[in-house]
Design an enzyme around this catalytic site. Structure first.
Site, PDB file in Angstrom:
ATOM      1  CB  ILE A 287       4.105  38.359 -26.545  1.00 15.86           C
ATOM      2  CG1 ILE A 287       5.627  38.377 -26.559  1.00 15.86           C
ATOM      3  CG2 ILE A 287       3.579  37.302 -27.503  1.00 15.86           C
ATOM      4  CD1 ILE A 287       6.269  37.093 -26.090  1.00 15.86           C
ATOM      5  CB  CYS A 288       4.408  41.342 -22.852  1.00 18.43           C
ATOM      6  SG  CYS A 288       4.349  42.035 -21.172  1.00 18.43           S
ATOM      7  CG  LEU A 289       6.204  47.310 -24.183  1.00 20.13           C
ATOM      8  CD1 LEU A 289       5.106  48.215 -23.632  1.00 20.13           C
ATOM      9  CD2 LEU A 289       7.557  47.728 -23.654  1.00 20.13           C
TER      10      LEU A 289
ATOM     11  CG  MET B  92      -1.040  42.728 -28.274  1.00 23.80           C
ATOM     12  SD  MET B  92      -1.328  42.737 -30.049  1.00 23.80           S
ATOM     13  CE  MET B  92      -1.054  41.034 -30.432  1.00 23.80           C
TER      14      MET B  92
END
Length: 70
Positions: free
Chosen positions: A19-21, A23
């Site tokens: 998730i976020c960074l 991904m």
């Protein structure tokens, strides 16, 4: 470290919650190692990347980073 973890999860077929960074790095790792796109990167990290695989959405803020669902 994070890119190596992404590579390990992909090549070992291990579950990965990116998730976020996480991904973003998973996409960059895939582009570099599975597609062979040397220099693939996020425009957030390298605006001049030859292979921009993660970009800012035009409606997003370029000053507020983190928790923006970009």
């Amino acid at each position: 470290g994070k890119a190596c973890a992404c590579n390990y999860a992909r090549t070992s077929q291990k579950p990965f919650l990116g998730i976020c960074l996480g991904m973003q790095l998973a996409v960059i790792e895939f582009a570099r190692n599975a597609l062979g796109w040397d220099g693939a990167d996020s425009t957030e990290f390298n605006p001049a990347t030859p292979h921009p695989v993660v970009v800012f959405m035009p409606e997003g803020s370029k000053t507020h980073m983190g928790g923006t669902m970009r």
